[in-house]
Design a protein around this motif. Structure first.
Motif, PDB file in Angstrom:
ATOM      1  N   LEU A 247      -0.943  19.031  -6.633  1.00 23.37           N
ATOM      2  CA  LEU A 247       0.652  19.258  -6.685  1.00 23.37           C
ATOM      3  C   LEU A 247       1.660  18.732  -5.598  1.00 23.37           C
ATOM      4  CD1 LEU A 247       0.835  22.922  -7.853  1.00 23.37           C
ATOM      5  CD2 LEU A 247       0.826  20.974  -9.306  1.00 23.37           C
ATOM      6  N   HIS A 248       0.876  18.485  -4.405  1.00 26.61           N
ATOM      7  CA  HIS A 248       1.505  18.038  -3.115  1.00 26.61           C
ATOM      8  C   HIS A 248       0.552  17.548  -2.232  1.00 26.61           C
ATOM      9  CE1 HIS A 248       4.664  17.644  -0.038  1.00 26.61           C
ATOM     10  NE2 HIS A 248       4.014  18.348   0.654  1.00 26.61           N
ATOM     11  N   GLN A 249       0.847  16.366  -1.656  1.00 25.68           N
ATOM     12  CA  GLN A 249      -0.240  15.973  -0.664  1.00 25.68           C
ATOM     13  C   GLN A 249       0.189  16.308   0.578  1.00 25.68           C
ATOM     14  OE1 GLN A 249      -0.909  11.520  -0.768  1.00 25.68           O
ATOM     15  NE2 GLN A 249      -2.569  11.864   0.736  1.00 25.68           N
ATOM     16  N   LEU A 250      -0.605  17.056   1.454  1.00 25.42           N
ATOM     17  CA  LEU A 250      -0.195  17.474   2.851  1.00 25.42           C
ATOM     18  C   LEU A 250      -0.457  16.484   3.796  1.00 25.42           C
ATOM     19  CD1 LEU A 250      -2.084  20.810   2.389  1.00 25.42           C
ATOM     20  CD2 LEU A 250       0.332  20.507   2.052  1.00 25.42           C
ATOM     21  N   ARG A 251      -1.441  15.789   3.686  1.00 25.13           N
ATOM     22  CA  ARG A 251      -1.570  14.594   4.915  1.00 25.13           C
ATOM     23  C   ARG A 251      -2.950  13.616   4.160  1.00 25.13           C
ATOM     24  NH1 ARG A 251      -6.438  15.839   7.502  1.00 25.13           N
ATOM     25  NH2 ARG A 251      -7.181  18.223   7.399  1.00 25.13           N
ATOM     26  N   HIS A 252      -2.964  12.773   5.189  1.00 26.86           N
ATOM     27  CA  HIS A 252      -4.218  11.968   4.818  1.00 26.86           C
ATOM     28  C   HIS A 252      -5.384  12.625   5.368  1.00 26.86           C
ATOM     29  CE1 HIS A 252      -1.535   8.775   3.165  1.00 26.86           C
ATOM     30  NE2 HIS A 252      -0.788   8.829   4.155  1.00 26.86           N
ATOM     31  N   GLU A 253      -6.713  12.030   4.802  1.00 25.25           N
ATOM     32  CA  GLU A 253      -7.937  12.250   5.677  1.00 25.25           C
ATOM     33  C   GLU A 253      -7.948  11.919   6.903  1.00 25.25           C
ATOM     34  OE1 GLU A 253     -12.388  12.853   4.011  1.00 25.25           O
ATOM     35  OE2 GLU A 253     -11.417  10.971   3.718  1.00 25.25           O
TER      36      GLU A 253
ATOM     37  N   ALA B 293       1.512   5.575  -8.025  1.00 21.36           N
ATOM     38  CA  ALA B 293       2.334   6.618  -7.328  1.00 21.36           C
ATOM     39  C   ALA B 293       1.301   7.559  -6.864  1.00 21.36           C
ATOM     40  CB  ALA B 293       3.016   7.520  -8.568  1.00 21.36           C
ATOM     41  N   LEU B 294       0.350   7.719  -7.470  1.00 24.44           N
ATOM     42  CA  LEU B 294      -0.908   8.571  -6.765  1.00 24.44           C
ATOM     43  C   LEU B 294      -1.387   7.860  -5.504  1.00 24.44           C
ATOM     44  CD1 LEU B 294      -2.713   9.364  -9.987  1.00 24.44           C
ATOM     45  CD2 LEU B 294      -1.341  11.209  -8.639  1.00 24.44           C
ATOM     46  N   GLN B 295      -1.563   6.825  -5.332  1.00 25.13           N
ATOM     47  CA  GLN B 295      -2.119   6.200  -4.080  1.00 25.13           C
ATOM     48  C   GLN B 295      -1.276   5.974  -3.066  1.00 25.13           C
ATOM     49  OE1 GLN B 295      -2.967   2.228  -6.259  1.00 25.13           O
ATOM     50  NE2 GLN B 295      -5.204   2.783  -6.291  1.00 25.13           N
ATOM     51  N   ALA B 296       0.230   6.084  -3.428  1.00 17.75           N
ATOM     52  CA  ALA B 296       1.192   6.359  -2.638  1.00 17.75           C
ATOM     53  C   ALA B 296       1.559   7.862  -2.138  1.00 17.75           C
ATOM     54  CB  ALA B 296       2.360   5.441  -2.812  1.00 17.75           C
ATOM     55  N   GLY B 297       0.813   8.692  -2.757  1.00 11.66           N
ATOM     56  CA  GLY B 297       1.205  10.037  -2.458  1.00 11.66           C
ATOM     57  C   GLY B 297       2.128  10.497  -3.165  1.00 11.66           C
ATOM     58  N   HIS B 298       2.847   9.964  -4.193  1.00 12.55           N
ATOM     59  CA  HIS B 298       4.049  10.394  -4.781  1.00 12.55           C
ATOM     60  C   HIS B 298       3.516  10.985  -6.000  1.00 12.55           C
ATOM     61  CE1 HIS B 298       6.184   6.752  -3.040  1.00 12.55           C
ATOM     62  NE2 HIS B 298       6.150   7.578  -2.237  1.00 12.55           N
ATOM     63  N   LEU B 299       2.963  12.209  -5.821  1.00  9.29           N
ATOM     64  CA  LEU B 299       2.632  13.335  -6.976  1.00  9.29           C
ATOM     65  C   LEU B 299       3.730  13.812  -7.858  1.00  9.29           C
ATOM     66  CD1 LEU B 299       0.093  13.332  -4.841  1.00  9.29           C
ATOM     67  CD2 LEU B 299      -0.512  15.298  -5.813  1.00  9.29           C
ATOM     68  N   ASP B 300       4.943  13.702  -7.361  1.00  2.84           N
ATOM     69  CA  ASP B 300       5.908  14.303  -8.312  1.00  2.84           C
ATOM     70  C   ASP B 300       6.150  13.195  -9.557  1.00  2.84           C
ATOM     71  OD1 ASP B 300       6.400  16.480  -6.762  1.00  2.84           O
ATOM     72  OD2 ASP B 300       7.845  16.115  -5.646  1.00  2.84           O
TER      73      ASP B 300
ATOM     74  N   GLY C 131      -2.619  22.720  -4.464  1.00  4.11           N
ATOM     75  CA  GLY C 131      -2.792  22.466  -5.799  1.00  4.11           C
ATOM     76  C   GLY C 131      -3.436  23.960  -6.206  1.00  4.11           C
ATOM     77  N   ARG C 132      -3.766  23.738  -7.603  1.00  6.34           N
ATOM     78  CA  ARG C 132      -4.522  24.681  -8.076  1.00  6.34           C
ATOM     79  C   ARG C 132      -5.878  24.510  -8.684  1.00  6.34           C
ATOM     80  NH1 ARG C 132       0.906  25.032 -11.004  1.00  6.34           N
ATOM     81  NH2 ARG C 132       0.052  23.811 -12.425  1.00  6.34           N
ATOM     82  N   LEU C 133      -6.893  25.421  -8.637  1.00  7.48           N
ATOM     83  CA  LEU C 133      -8.202  25.318  -9.256  1.00  7.48           C
ATOM     84  C   LEU C 133      -8.248  26.476 -10.582  1.00  7.48           C
ATOM     85  CD1 LEU C 133     -11.655  25.160  -7.760  1.00  7.48           C
ATOM     86  CD2 LEU C 133     -11.190  26.867  -9.606  1.00  7.48           C
TER      87      LEU C 133
END
Length: 325
Positions: free
Chosen positions: A279-285, A174-181, A229-231
């Motif tokens: 918390l949320h992926q905005l885009r790829h590098e 899920a993380l590798q696919a950007g599905h952080l939820d 996200g948060r720090l």
């Protein structure tokens, strides 16, 4: 007792935050990510006033056997211990996994490690737990030795959400696919990376976006890209635009985590250990043709981070979720 007494010099490194007791309720495993399935197992570990203990391994067995080809971890040892303590574990033991341990028989694992070293009186294991050389040990063997040596055994069933079995492998995918939820739901908390802030090359400051820099060169991670996200630190919590990657625009060669804290009055966090929650992926590098284009992209990332939190105000200061139900 099976065989002659064995010695495990340097094997046990206890990491605890409460005084040790003689007898313990024990569970064993990688606990990579300490996800909701693990949390359900830890709840079952509570037993008649016994101290609770987790035995884990470093490196993980798959890392030892696959020699550099293993999938990235969800959590470092430090992050794992931090999470286990958060979920109420009294003692965490780390057993170095090497060729010697890989050859320990299942019988000797029970008698020498569980009984002599850990003083186990109650053992909780996952439904597919195997142990010992060539994975010969199983639940039936544990039940047999438990009757002989006076410890009880509980097999924890698989933990599922919406009909899907929660697993570290599934969370990694899920993380590798950007599905952080989905990853957060299965973890029971946001996916978090911990590390100590170091001095970088100050490029972010030169571009007008100072960042907290956490090196990842010794640890492959299952995520990359730009995130909202948060720090968190001992000095406070800030919302942040977060970059994880190689920084291709400036010819980066090593993975690094950079967090630009929004609305922060330049907090001096150098040398501090912090937690960075994604918390949320905005885009790829991406690789940009010049620094001006990179600067414009960062400005958009910050704006999109603000938009995310404006649309999800519940995420501004959302604490860890602890329920496994």
């Amino acid at each position: 007792m099976h065989g002659s007494p064995m010695s495990f010099p340097g094997f046990f490194h206890r990491r605890s935050h409460r005084p040790a007791r003689t007898h313990q309720a024990v569970t064993i495993g990688n606990f990579d990510g300490v996800h909701r399935g693990h949390q359900a197992l830890l709840q079952s570990l509570q037993h008649e006033g016994l101290a609770t203990a987790v035995l884990t391994f470093e490196p993980l067995p798959r890392e030892f056997f696959q020699a550099g080809q293993a999938a990235p971890r969800l959590s470092s040892l430090h992050e794992k211990v931090h999470a286990l303590r958060h979920y109420g574990v009294d003692q965490v033991y780390c057993l170095p996994f090497d060729q010697t341990l890989a050859q320990v028989s299942a019988e000797d694992f029970i008698t020498q490690i569980l009984m002599q070293q850990l003083q186990c009186r109650f053992l909780v294991v996952g439904h597919d737990f195997r142990f010992g050389a060539k994975r010969r040990g199983d639940l039936d063997m544990l039940l047999h030795y438990g009757r002989q040596y006076g410890f009880s055994v509980l097999e924890q069933p698989a933990f599922s959400l919406d009909g899907q079995r929660v697993s570290s492998t599934g969370i990694r995918a899920a993380l590798q696919a950007g599905h952080l939820d989905q990853a957060s739901q299965w973890l029971g908390r946001p996916y978090t990376l911990c590390g100590k802030i170091i001095h970088g090359d100050h490029l972010g400051r030169e571009l007008g976006f100072p960042t907290a820099n956490i090196p990842l060169n010794r640890r492959p991670v299952p995520v990359s890209g730009i995130f909202a996200g948060r720090l968190r630190s001992e000095r406070g919590t800030w919302i942040a635009a977060i970059s994880i990657g190689l920084r291709p625009t400036v010819g980066g060669k090593q993975m690094v985590l950079e967090a630009h804290c929004l609305d922060a009055d330049n907090p001096d966090l150098y040398g501090q250990r912090v937690q960075v929650e994604l918390l949320h992926q905005l885009r790829h590098e991406e690789k940009y043709p010049d620094l001006d284009t990179l600067k414009a992209a960062i400005a958009r990332d910050i704006l999109n981070t603000r938009h995310f939190f404006a649309e999800h105000p519940e995420d501004l200061h959302n604490p860890w979720t602890t329920s496994s139900h």
